[in-house]
Each structure stands twice: as C-alpha cells, then as structure tokens.
Design a protein around this motif. Sequence first.
Motif, PDB file in Angstrom:
ATOM      1  N   PRO A 292       0.813  -1.211  -0.015  1.00 42.51           N
ATOM      2  CA  PRO A 292      -0.235   0.077  -0.081  1.00 42.51           C
ATOM      3  C   PRO A 292       0.792   1.051  -0.025  1.00 42.51           C
ATOM      4  N   CYS A 293       0.562   2.482  -0.932  1.00 42.01           N
ATOM      5  CA  CYS A 293       1.225   3.441  -0.697  1.00 42.01           C
ATOM      6  C   CYS A 293       0.456   4.790  -1.466  1.00 42.01           C
ATOM      7  N   VAL A 294       0.719   5.834  -0.720  1.00 43.04           N
ATOM      8  CA  VAL A 294      -0.076   6.922  -1.412  1.00 43.04           C
ATOM      9  C   VAL A 294       0.918   7.801  -2.135  1.00 43.04           C
ATOM     10  N   ILE A 295       0.410   8.406  -3.582  1.00 38.26           N
ATOM     11  CA  ILE A 295       1.347   9.239  -4.058  1.00 38.26           C
ATOM     12  C   ILE A 295       0.609  10.380  -4.614  1.00 38.26           C
ATOM     13  N   LEU A 296       1.052  11.485  -4.190  1.00 33.88           N
ATOM     14  CA  LEU A 296       0.366  12.850  -4.750  1.00 33.88           C
ATOM     15  C   LEU A 296       1.092  13.398  -5.889  1.00 33.88           C
ATOM     16  N   ASN A 297       0.528  13.696  -7.030  1.00 29.85           N
ATOM     17  CA  ASN A 297       1.212  14.515  -7.945  1.00 29.85           C
ATOM     18  C   ASN A 297       0.447  15.673  -8.298  1.00 29.85           C
ATOM     19  N   ASN A 298       0.821  16.942  -7.888  1.00 30.46           N
ATOM     20  CA  ASN A 298       0.286  18.193  -7.971  1.00 30.46           C
ATOM     21  C   ASN A 298       0.794  18.509  -9.516  1.00 30.46           C
ATOM     22  N   GLN A 299      -0.333  18.469 -10.615  1.00 31.63           N
ATOM     23  CA  GLN A 299       0.245  18.613 -11.956  1.00 31.63           C
ATOM     24  C   GLN A 299       0.584  20.057 -12.156  1.00 31.63           C
ATOM     25  N   ARG A 300       1.460  20.200 -12.934  1.00 35.29           N
ATOM     26  CA  ARG A 300       1.828  21.630 -13.542  1.00 35.29           C
ATOM     27  C   ARG A 300       2.045  21.488 -15.087  1.00 35.29           C
ATOM     28  N   ALA A 301       1.924  22.720 -15.672  1.00 38.19           N
ATOM     29  CA  ALA A 301       2.032  22.648 -17.104  1.00 38.19           C
ATOM     30  C   ALA A 301       3.266  21.924 -17.597  1.00 38.19           C
ATOM     31  N   GLY A 302       3.097  20.912 -18.554  1.00 35.78           N
ATOM     32  CA  GLY A 302       4.251  20.412 -19.286  1.00 35.78           C
ATOM     33  C   GLY A 302       4.413  20.503 -20.641  1.00 35.78           C
ATOM     34  N   PRO A 303       5.071  19.603 -21.337  1.00 35.05           N
ATOM     35  CA  PRO A 303       5.789  18.529 -21.126  1.00 35.05           C
ATOM     36  C   PRO A 303       7.230  19.052 -20.414  1.00 35.05           C
ATOM     37  N   SER A 304       8.126  18.147 -19.979  1.00 28.72           N
ATOM     38  CA  SER A 304       9.215  18.496 -19.151  1.00 28.72           C
ATOM     39  C   SER A 304       9.132  19.487 -18.266  1.00 28.72           C
ATOM     40  N   THR A 305      10.300  20.248 -18.015  1.00 27.39           N
ATOM     41  CA  THR A 305       9.994  21.292 -17.117  1.00 27.39           C
ATOM     42  C   THR A 305       8.941  22.274 -17.227  1.00 27.39           C
ATOM     43  N   GLY A 306       8.192  22.541 -18.422  1.00 28.27           N
ATOM     44  CA  GLY A 306       7.162  23.470 -18.724  1.00 28.27           C
ATOM     45  C   GLY A 306       7.075  24.608 -18.090  1.00 28.27           C
ATOM     46  N   MET A 307       5.900  24.829 -17.516  1.00 24.45           N
ATOM     47  CA  MET A 307       5.588  26.107 -16.845  1.00 24.45           C
ATOM     48  C   MET A 307       5.444  25.745 -15.294  1.00 24.45           C
ATOM     49  N   PRO A 308       6.511  25.650 -14.485  1.00 22.88           N
ATOM     50  CA  PRO A 308       6.412  24.747 -13.093  1.00 22.88           C
ATOM     51  C   PRO A 308       5.455  25.627 -12.255  1.00 22.88           C
ATOM     52  N   THR A 309       5.146  26.849 -12.304  1.00 18.47           N
ATOM     53  CA  THR A 309       4.114  27.678 -11.461  1.00 18.47           C
ATOM     54  C   THR A 309       2.706  27.737 -12.237  1.00 18.47           C
ATOM     55  N   LYS A 310       2.431  27.153 -13.355  1.00 14.76           N
ATOM     56  CA  LYS A 310       1.374  27.161 -13.827  1.00 14.76           C
ATOM     57  C   LYS A 310       0.464  25.828 -13.728  1.00 14.76           C
ATOM     58  N   THR A 311      -0.812  25.920 -13.785  1.00 14.31           N
ATOM     59  CA  THR A 311      -1.602  24.652 -13.803  1.00 14.31           C
ATOM     60  C   THR A 311      -1.994  23.760 -15.024  1.00 14.31           C
ATOM     61  N   GLU A 312      -2.244  22.534 -14.960  1.00 13.64           N
ATOM     62  CA  GLU A 312      -2.654  21.856 -16.067  1.00 13.64           C
ATOM     63  C   GLU A 312      -3.057  20.504 -15.242  1.00 13.64           C
ATOM     64  N   GLN A 313      -4.032  19.880 -16.452  1.00  7.17           N
ATOM     65  CA  GLN A 313      -4.206  18.509 -15.967  1.00  7.17           C
ATOM     66  C   GLN A 313      -3.852  17.399 -17.062  1.00  7.17           C
ATOM     67  N   SER A 314      -2.759  17.477 -17.333  1.00  8.00           N
ATOM     68  CA  SER A 314      -1.869  16.565 -18.230  1.00  8.00           C
ATOM     69  C   SER A 314      -1.212  15.423 -17.784  1.00  8.00           C
ATOM     70  N   ASP A 315      -1.206  15.377 -16.576  1.00  6.61           N
ATOM     71  CA  ASP A 315      -0.671  14.005 -16.138  1.00  6.61           C
ATOM     72  C   ASP A 315      -1.592  12.603 -16.044  1.00  6.61           C
ATOM     73  N   LEU A 316      -2.696  12.684 -16.549  1.00 10.95           N
ATOM     74  CA  LEU A 316      -3.770  11.738 -16.227  1.00 10.95           C
ATOM     75  C   LEU A 316      -3.068  10.423 -16.845  1.00 10.95           C
ATOM     76  N   TYR A 317      -2.661  10.619 -18.230  1.00  9.21           N
ATOM     77  CA  TYR A 317      -2.068   9.499 -18.928  1.00  9.21           C
ATOM     78  C   TYR A 317      -0.969   8.658 -17.956  1.00  9.21           C
ATOM     79  N   GLN A 318      -0.176   9.658 -17.462  1.00  7.03           N
ATOM     80  CA  GLN A 318       1.071   8.937 -16.677  1.00  7.03           C
ATOM     81  C   GLN A 318       0.411   8.431 -15.384  1.00  7.03           C
ATOM     82  N   ALA A 319      -0.580   9.185 -14.853  1.00  3.04           N
ATOM     83  CA  ALA A 319      -0.986   8.251 -13.465  1.00  3.04           C
ATOM     84  C   ALA A 319      -1.675   6.938 -13.969  1.00  3.04           C
TER      85      ALA A 319
END
Lengths: 583, 284
Positions: A292-319
């Motif tokens: 059992p484990c819990v992993i929080l991914n607070n998504q930010r704009a990607g790909p790569s380093t992208g825009m670290p302080t901006k929001t996005e919902q683009s990690d659903l595939y990798q989750a």
Amino acid sequence: MPVNEFTIRVGGDTLEGGIIRTGEFLAHALARCGLEIFTFRTYPAEIKGGQAMIQVRTAEYPVYSHGDEADILICFDEESWEVHRDEFRYDGVLIHDSKFEPKGVPGTATVYGIPFSEIAKIRLRNPMAKNMTILGSFSALFGLPPSVFEGLIESYWAGRPHIVQSNLTALKAGYEEAKKLEKKDPFWVEPRPMRDRLILSGNEAICYGAVAAGCKVFAGYPITPSSDILEWMMTHLPRFGGTPLQVEDEISAIGAVLGASFAGAKAMTATSGPGFSLMTEFISHAAMAEIPCVILNNQRAGPSTGMPTKTEQSDLYQAVYGGHGDVPRIVLAPSTVQGCFYVTVHAFNLAERCQLPVIILGDQALAHRTETILPIDLNSLIIINRDVYRGDGAEDGYRRYRLTETGVSPMAIPGGPGAYSAEGLEHNEEGHPNWDQENHMTMTQKRFRKLELALRYEEDYPGFQGYRWYGPERADVGVIVWGSTAGAVREATYLAEKEGLSVAALHMSTLYPLHREVVRRFILSMGRVLLPELNYTGQFAHLVRGETGLDVVSYNRVTGVPFKVREILDAIRDLAREAVAAR
Amino acid sequence: MAVDAKVREKYKSEVKPIWCPGCGDFGVLTATFMALGALNLPPEQVVIVSGIGCSGRFPGFTTCYGFHSLHGRTMPVALGVKAANPDLTVIAVGGDGDTLAIGGNHFMHACRRNINLTYLLLDNNLYALTKGQASPTSFPTQVTDSTPFGSYEADVEPCALAILFGATFVAREFSARAKKTAEIIVQAIEHPGFSLVHILSPCVTFFDTYDLYKQKIAELPEGYDPTDLYGAVRTATDPERKWVGVLYRGHRPTFEEMIPKIRQKAEEKLGPGDLQAMLDRRRV
C-alpha cells in the motif's frame, strides 16, 4: 450584485513586496465578515522579480471558481496593469499606486489613484508597509471595517509588537488617504454574522488529511508545487510520532515509502509531473509486491519542465497508464480544498484496504489556492487499516500472496510472524519467484481483482463519493468533469440552467478504475456530452471513450490557468443548440 | 566466534539458490547465516533488502523478511524500513553495478545518513545476471561483451568512496573466506551506523577472479589504525594489494538516533501534535 459579491485581483512585481499577502489578508478579512472566499494565485518561476497575482472571489453563498474577471483590480505597478487589463471588468474599479498613470482604462471604469509608495516610503519611512496602506484604503473605499484588518495584523504578528504597531500605522495612513476620495463605485462590504469556517489551501488540506489517516512516514524531494507539503511534513510529522524524510531524488522518495509501508507504517510521497515520471518504476513494483502507498502528483504545465508555476491536467495518462507491465492502481482527483482533505484520507484507506498504490492527481491551482471550508470533525472519519497477518488462521502455513476472493491477502509485518520476501519478480502464493504460464495468469487476475474491491469502496463507506451526478437523469447537454475544473463546471451548469438550458453534470473523483457503467449511463442519457479538461490531448476523454466505447466532445485548453466559467458556459450553449437541432 | 550449525539452519529457506556452482555469492550466503546465528537474531527481526542482479535473489534464500526491490534501489527501501521501525536489523545486499552504477546516488546518501544497517556489496567486477557486461568495478583493461576493446573509463573503489561519503564502518573480505567474512559481518551488524562490507565475490562463469584475489588479498597488518580516515582511503586504494579486514571505523550519530532527537526538538518548539487543535486554529 456589487454588495458582498465580487472578485478582487491584486497584481505587481514580486520586488514590490507583499502582493500575495495583500490578497491573503483581504481573503481572511472577508471571511471574518461572514463571507465565503475562494482565492487563486499565480507567481513567477523566477527566484526574484516577475509578476505575481492573487485573486480573491467572495460571496454570501459557496463559491466554486476563482471568478472570470476582476471587479476590483489593485495594481502595485504599471506592468501589472498591462498584464491584467484584459481580465478587468469594463465597469470595474481600478485602484493603482499613483506613482504611475495607467493607460487605456475604459471610460466606464472607476479609477482611484492613491500614492501608496509615497505614503510608505516617504511619509512612514517603511517601504515594506505598502501593502498595509493598500488594505487601509480598501477598508475606507468598500466599507470593510478597519477593526477586522487590525485584528488580523495583531494575530499574524503576535508577539512582535513593533511590527504590529508599524503596520497599524500604515493601515491607518492608507485609510485616511482614501477617505479623502469621493466614492464613485457600487461595490460594498456588508458584514454578516460570522460563519463557522476554516481557511485552508489545498496542500495544507492534504497534509492534514494524511496525518488524520495515520500517515507515519513521508518522503519527498523539493518540487513546485509540492515543496510546501515536504516542508509541512518535515516540520509537523515528528510531532505526531512520524518520520519525514527529505531524500536525494523522487526515486528514493517512493522507494522509502514502499520500504516503510512494507515495515508496517502508512506512508506517502508528494511530487509533481517530472518527479512522478521518476517514480513509475517503483509504482509498478508496488503493484507487483502488493504494497500500500499514496502518491500525490500536483500537476503543472508540461511537457518536461514546462511552466512549473502554472496549472494543467496533463498527467492523467502517466497516472493511469504509467509503469511497465499490467499495473493495477487507483487514481483519485480532488476538486476542492475540502476535497483535498477527504480524498487524501480515502486514498490511504483504499491503499490499505486494497494493498495497491493510490495516486492523487491534484494540480497547481488547487494546491495553492485557499478556500473557506466547513469545519472538519476528526472523530467522524472512518480510518481503515490493512489486514495484518498475526500468526493465526493459517493451519496450512502462511502465504503472503494467498489467492482470495477479493484478491487481498493478509500482510505479514517485519518483527511479527510470517516472514516472507516482498517480490518484484512474478511469484507464487508463497512469494517465491515463479514463471509458470498459469501462475502469471492467475496472479495477474488476483492483483486486478482488487480494483473491483476499490470500486465497491463507496458502497461500504458512503461518505466517499467516487462520482457525483448533478442535475436531471436526462438532458440535452451532459458535462463530464474531473479535478479542479469541476468548480467552473458547477457554476457554468448552474448558469446554463438559469438560462433554461437542459444540462446535467457528472463529476468523477475516482478516475481509475473507472465507474464504467455510471459513465456509460450518463453518456447515453444526454443529447451531447462535453468533457472539458486542462490538457491538449483530451486525456480523460480518451479513457472514457476506451472504457465505455462511447464518444464525448473534448474541450481542451492549455493556457496555464484554470477554465473560466464563461468558457464552459459558451461550450454548453453551443452543444445545447446542436442537441436541440438533433432532437 | 562460536557458530552452532543447527542455529545456522534456521535462516536457510526451502528455496534453492539459482547461482552457478562455485559462485562467490554462496560463500556470502553461508557467511551471513553464520553471522546471524552467532548473533542469535530471530529471523522475523531481520529484513534483507536487495536490488537486481545475481545478488538480488539473496533474500529469498533466507527465512528472514526480505524485500527484492529494483535495480540500484536497495538504499531507499532500507531507509524506509528503518524510518518505520528502527528496531529491525537491516541487511542490504547489492552487486557492484547495482550499488555503484544505477544506485550510486542512493549509495552516497545512505553513507552520509549513517543509517544503522549493514550493506553487503557483492563485487564480481561485472554484470553477471545479464551475462557479462562491464560494471564500474571492471578493470579498465578487462574485456567484456560490452567492452570488447577495453573500457573508456577508470574503475571505482567502493571502500574509499564509502569512507569519504561518510560511512562509519568500512570493511573488505573475500567470499572464499566464509568464516572471516562471517566475523566481519558480525562486527558490521554490531556497529552503530552505516556499515559497508565490500566482498570480493568472483563470477565463475564470466570472469573468474579466484586465483587473482587469492594472490592479491592481504590481511591488514598488526597495529593498523582503522580510525585514520585518510590512511584508510590510501589503504583501500592500494594498487598492489586488496587489503581485507576493517579498513575504517568512525563514530557519528546514526539516522535512528536522530529520529527521537528531531521529534523532541519539534515538540519543544511546537508542542506535541494535536490535529484537531491545529484544524480548529485555522478557523476564520
């Protein structure tokens, strides 16, 4: 409604100092006037300098989005006016430092130029207090009692009387300066009886949720926008008998989480997209070894380093799809600050119940915004602990990966009976490496059976809603939504209904495993189905199409900021016309 | 060190090792059984964490708790085990590629954390499970399937690295000397802090170094001072000989000792944790 219902935006270069705090004080003060608040902030990725912004929306009723445009815009400097003028209401109020003259202000707007810099720097000789003079002027212009700000200043700087005094002086100076002005706008604060509310950010709510669920080990590595969770855990988890770890990278973070959970502690890590990518190999291991484990991914704009302080919902595939091999996992997405707390508690419960990795998909906007939320009663929570093998009921010997109806097998904990080896290799019931043809098939089925158990979680624990269906059973337009976009959808569907449109919404909190039958029924009951999400590739739409075999209309934006209510409302209107024409 | 063969048996699982006949790892396994027996540790109090490689299968051959983790990731997992339950005896087992290539970063930080565990580095100078490619401890002139013309790089010396990274017990042995290895493992387990035991463990199939090491090893001389850090580094990197024995021994607070200290500091500064009170303080 200009009384108790408006959106304030504060902008300026971070070198000006105190921009975000101005907004936070406004939000707290409005909450102390008995109003609900919802904030949104963006800040530069630069170390020093760059434009920061905080927006505060307030109303007497619960608010679910940050507000499409600023009714009241407070500009610290000229650049902030240039940055925010496009999202300034045409007949709004502009308050600016009179050290500059804003160009191109619509004639319909009200403008108050106040010499904040001059008051702070020259008159008070305290340039740091500029934000307090702004709050004083706000108080004078909009009727928010200065005593509310005074109380906030006294509690914020409790024990530092000279800072309290200089800020009170600045507050008063700003108040008196604005009192000289003639009030020309309709916005006003009418204090109401205080409501019993907490003010929390999404990340704070996640930390509280983790501790409430019994998290004892946290491991993390600094990354925007999850670093404040690491800092909170390093500060507070030891007070709860836990051990937080700042480790050398995200691989180590998830590795330590698995080691801790294997040894019997509830454990979690928090990261963002780049760190999550590094974790995927271990997530696959957690699925195989059933840890059992819990992993929080607070998504930010990607790909790569992208825009670290901006929001996005683009990690659903990798989750949902990340990791090698067939990896059972659970993916949950909160949509409000309150949801951040409860989803975290449920994430631990599900991890413990199903012995699976549980991924929480948050995002930058939700992580760092504050909201007024209902008080939380810890005694009302249901906390689930894993099924531990204690040396009984196994006459034919303990088998760590025993085949069971639910797929869950009692887990032995080091120090106690039942020593076994947690295996990343395919293994038999005893945990011994085994690659017989039938064994791999049987064990894969065992691991995936646990997803069915995950889907039954809400039946056993009705406090959790893996999905919520808003509105009628059948409608012209249905909206499927996940994550923090749900707030804008909730307000847009409310407005659409008021316009007489036939609309319903399905808000998914459990993204994977998908409640396939519910989503199918929803899509089949609607004329057209809209699926707005902050990514380019329509990631949840793909999942929905793949799981249901039914189509939806994707609506994708990647601007780094959340959806506006108006954008979703316009999309609903368009689809409603199509649906009516096709009826 | 008195070892009772019967006591040793209780650590041996029913799973037969899959290693090639003559593999150096057999010697390490035997030495580990002897050491656990000598210390009379209950198997359920011991966690053996491994990575990937021939050495990765080690935990399954014992009756202890085991965690067969990922390639290079023994240290993160072991750290987590210790964070959850500092009372457990943790033994990490890694190969040379596992420890020094893919796991090099974790190895460095585990040393500096001074986690109270024993790291058995089973060094066969190449990747054997994947059938013979060069590793960070392959000799520069060594021809392998992945370095048919010799290597681009210099090799690394794990004991010297561990000493400089902050490990507080660093020893070397040769797997052909099982009893000596067992004695060193006992000392390593008893040492409070991060203990590296670098074990020369030849691969009979792809790079047989038995004869080489039989010639090259030498026991540390009488009067050797293991507390002299730079002397230990020089001894560890001696190009002429592979010195065996305890190369270095230092003392620093362990990770486990820091846990209650940090808790105490947090409580002194902020008070014991009361979540309901914390939440209630966030009232508007």
